[in-house]
Design an enzyme around this catalytic site. Structure first.
Site, PDB file in Angstrom:
ATOM      1  N   ARG A   1       5.192 -12.788   9.719  1.00  0.00           N
ATOM      2  CA  ARG A   1       5.879 -11.545   9.377  1.00  0.00           C
ATOM      3  C   ARG A   1       7.184 -11.461  10.151  1.00  0.00           C
ATOM      4  O   ARG A   1       7.370 -12.139  11.155  1.00  0.00           O
ATOM      5  CB  ARG A   1       4.983 -10.335   9.622  1.00  0.00           C
ATOM      6  CG  ARG A   1       4.595 -10.090  11.059  1.00  0.00           C
ATOM      7  CD  ARG A   1       3.433  -9.091  11.155  1.00  0.00           C
ATOM      8  NE  ARG A   1       3.807  -7.761  10.731  1.00  0.00           N
ATOM      9  CZ  ARG A   1       3.151  -7.060   9.805  1.00  0.00           C
ATOM     10  NH1 ARG A   1       2.114  -7.557   9.174  1.00  0.00           N
ATOM     11  NH2 ARG A   1       3.533  -5.847   9.503  1.00  0.00           N
TER      12      ARG A   1
ATOM     13  N   LYS B   1       4.052   0.723   9.864  1.00  0.00           N
ATOM     14  CA  LYS B   1       4.144   1.924   9.016  1.00  0.00           C
ATOM     15  C   LYS B   1       3.557   3.139   9.711  1.00  0.00           C
ATOM     16  O   LYS B   1       4.012   4.256   9.491  1.00  0.00           O
ATOM     17  CB  LYS B   1       3.448   1.685   7.676  1.00  0.00           C
ATOM     18  CG  LYS B   1       4.380   1.057   6.656  1.00  0.00           C
ATOM     19  CD  LYS B   1       3.852   1.230   5.251  1.00  0.00           C
ATOM     20  CE  LYS B   1       2.921   0.113   4.926  1.00  0.00           C
ATOM     21  NZ  LYS B   1       2.462   0.123   3.527  1.00  0.00           N
TER      22      LYS B   1
ATOM     23  N   GLU C   1       0.875  -1.172   0.000  1.00  0.00           N
ATOM     24  CA  GLU C   1       0.000   0.000   0.000  1.00  0.00           C
ATOM     25  C   GLU C   1       0.913   1.222   0.000  1.00  0.00           C
ATOM     26  O   GLU C   1       1.794   1.327   0.872  1.00  0.00           O
ATOM     27  CB  GLU C   1      -0.890  -0.003   1.247  1.00  0.00           C
ATOM     28  CG  GLU C   1      -1.840   1.163   1.231  1.00  0.00           C
ATOM     29  CD  GLU C   1      -2.790   1.214   2.432  1.00  0.00           C
ATOM     30  OE1 GLU C   1      -2.750   0.297   3.281  1.00  0.00           O
ATOM     31  OE2 GLU C   1      -3.533   2.198   2.500  1.00  0.00           O
TER      32      GLU C   1
END
Ligand code: ATP
Ligand code: MG
Length: 566
Positions: free
Chosen positions: A265, A275, A39
């Site tokens: 992850r 983020k 994104e």
């Protein structure tokens, strides 16, 4: 992707590669297609590197292809700067999407048509409840949700309202489109998830063409299907979304049937990979920029001097698994040292200079000495150093009253200056306040090249630079951005390390370092790996420390393998 990138990311077997190999063997697929779906709401970080190496790596190993697809469905947070940075950073890491650059926004028209299809097949409805009411009626893990009062609208009314949503007749938040699945489902993602919301916002690519935007869940699987992605690899937090991913593909006339697989992850000690937090670090001025060398972003690592090979080596070492864990940053530093040790040329630099005067070396005289550029690589050749009466050594390499086991310079002690001569400290010059400002030494002319003809030994070899032709530079030493190994994401500012950067402004470098190109790694002997910072100008050279020489990881792994009895 470059040849080396292929070889390095080929990590052997893991559950993802096993699944793909089995699918190909069983002829469920004849070709492998993956995608990396960022994104564009921030810069890529070392966690994304794991996903990039996995997606591009398996595609390459199995002769398939990997798409770069921007998941650009939220125009309020997405910016062109991030799109450009992501493309630059994926390329820097060594991967190439060829002609396969896509955007979820490329599919907005198709996704809209599929939303109408779901309405017409009785599988979606327009809900007039507020966001708060929707949340309140969703239920909990132990209680079922409550049906919306608008759930049984007629297909015609739903279609008309949805078209009017698209036409811009309603303000933000007035209505949403929801899938009609099951408000009592044990999986909250299946309790009539939101597919479209109203957002009067300009989009970096589609401008003002749309005022309704699809949710992540409605965009992702359908984008995969449009692109004929075979294996949609994502992180474990999407495991609970998989039933919805499958439900949508089953209820839509999509052109292919991708499958989603989840892996753990990457979490790194002393590091935040959210983020949202990284954005706040930049916006709040806690760091200078997205490419601040203390940031775990690929841009920050690059600026610090980490080569892409080191990031790939690290990702290969950590592997791909299904269980979440936290990786020690020492393991990352280990990969950085491994790679830099091979590529970085050796130089001498004195970070905290202490002047040395060689009393028996004639004033105004100099001699040239050859020094190798790389001890393991003779083809790297040599450079010339100038030795003379006045030199600098490292302040830490001298102690006036040394404890036992301190073998470096002290009054009366003889040491070797690398490539040059043995010197002996004769006298210590101090300010009235007692600060040591100069050492008066003598050299032994018989020890040229650093060896005594009679086999006399010294206990220490020091690096040095000649005072006459050294260059003065700034060197920035970086430490962990976060003091705690597990920073509190909710209150990250409290966990910042107040000493995450130390700036030394009077460092003395050997002259060859003036010509180091931006981004080119060098080893400062006995200190670590460094590279010039883009802040450098011809008159003011700035180096960043990429990583020190001391290898704590090797110790950690030696200890733990000893404990395992290995
Ligand atoms: P956001 O909170 O904004 O969703 P994100 O880190 O998930 O942040 P994306 O741009 O959605 O950002 O991530 C792109 C891809 O990278 C996703 O497939 C995601 O699963 C993967 N990814 C993100 N963080 C990590 C990580 N720490 N380790 C491995 N993969 C990651
Ligand atoms: Mg995400």
């Amino acid at each position: 992707m470059t040849e080396t990138a292929v070889a390095e990311t080929n990590t052997g077997r893991d559950f993802v590669r096993d699944i793909i190999a089995a699918d190909l063997a069983a002829k469920r697929h004849t070709n492998v297609v993956t995608r990396f779906p960022p994104e564009p709401n921030g810069y890529l970080h070392i966690g994304h590197a794991k996903s990039i190496c996995l997606n591009f790596g398996v595609a390459q190993e199995f002769g398939g292809r990997c798409h770069l697809r921007f998941d650009d469905t939220n125009p309020t947070k997405e910016e062109q700067e991030y799109i450009d940075a992501i493309e630059r950073d994926v390329r820097w890491l060594g991967f190439d999407w060829g002609s396969h650059l896509y955007h979820a926004s490329d599919y907005f028209e198709q996704l809209y048509k599929w939303a109408e299809y779901l309405i017409q097949s009785g599988n979606a409805y327009v809900d007039d409840q507020s966001q708060e009411a929707i949340r309140a009626n969703r239920g909990t893990l132990t209680e079922p949700g409550r049906n919306s009062p608008w759930r049984e609208r007629s297909m015609e009314e739903n279609l008309e309202l949805f078209r009017r949503m698209r036409a811009g007749e309603f303000p933000n938040g007035a209505r949403v489109l929801r899938a009609k699945i099951d408000m009592a489902s044990g999986n909250i993602n299946l309790r009539d998830p939101v597919l479209y919301r109203i957002l009067h916002a300009s989009h970096p690519r589609t401008g003002t063409a749309w005022c309704i935007y699809p949710s992540y869940d409605f965009a992702h699987g359908q984008s995969d299907a449009i692109e004929h992605v075979t294996h949609s690899l994502c992180t474990l937090e999407f495991e609970d979304h998989r039933p919805l991913y499958d439900w949508l593909l089953e209820h839509l006339p999509v052109p292919s049937r991708p499958r989603q697989y989840e892996f753990a992850r990457l979490n790194l000690g002393h590091t935040v990979l959210s983020k949202r937090v990284l954005t706040e670090l930049v916006r709040g001025g806690y760091v200078r920029s997205w490419d601040d060398p203390r940031m775990p972003t690929l841009a920050g690592l690059r600026r610090r001097g980490v080569p892409p090979e080191a990031v790939r080596d690290f990702v290969k070492r950590i592997g791909v698994a299904k269980a979440n864990s936290v990786v020690d940053v020492a393991m990352f530093d280990f990969s950085v040292r491994e790679v830099l040790n091979k590529m970085a040329w050796r130089r001498m630099a004195v970070l905290r200079p202490l002047k040395v005067v060689i009393e028996n070396y004639p004033e105004g005289q100099f001699e040239e000495i050859d020094a190798v550029n790389h001890p393991d690589n003779p083809t790297a050749g040599t450079r010339r150093l100038r030795f003379g009466r006045e030199l600098f050594v490292e302040r830490d390499d001298f102690m006036e009253n040394p404890p036992r086991k301190f073998y470096r310079l002290s009054p009366g002690r003889e040491v070797r200056l690398r490539y040059a001569y043995f010197i002996t400290c004769r006298e210590v010059v101090k300010t009235p306040a007692g600060e040591v400002v100069e050492l008066r030494c003598t050299y032994d002319p018989q020890t040229r090249g650093g060896n005594a003809p009679n086999g006399r030994k010294v206990q220490a070899t020091l690096h040095w630079v000649s005072a006459a032709d050294s260059i003065t530079a700034e060197v920035r030493l970086y430490n962990q951005l976060f003091a705690r190994p597990d920073p509190d994401v909710a209150n990250f500012a409290a966990d910042l390390n107040p000493d995450s950067v130390e700036v030394l402004t009077d460092c003395k470098l050997e002259p060859a370092l003036a010509a180091t190109a931006s981004g080119e790694p060098v080893q400062f002997e006995r200190q670590g790996y460094f590279c010039p910072d883009p802040d450098s100008t011809p008159n003011h050279i700035v180096f960043n420390r990429t990583v020190g020489l001391r290898d704590t990881w090797a110790k950690v792994s030696a200890v733990s393998s000893a404990q395992r009895g290995a």
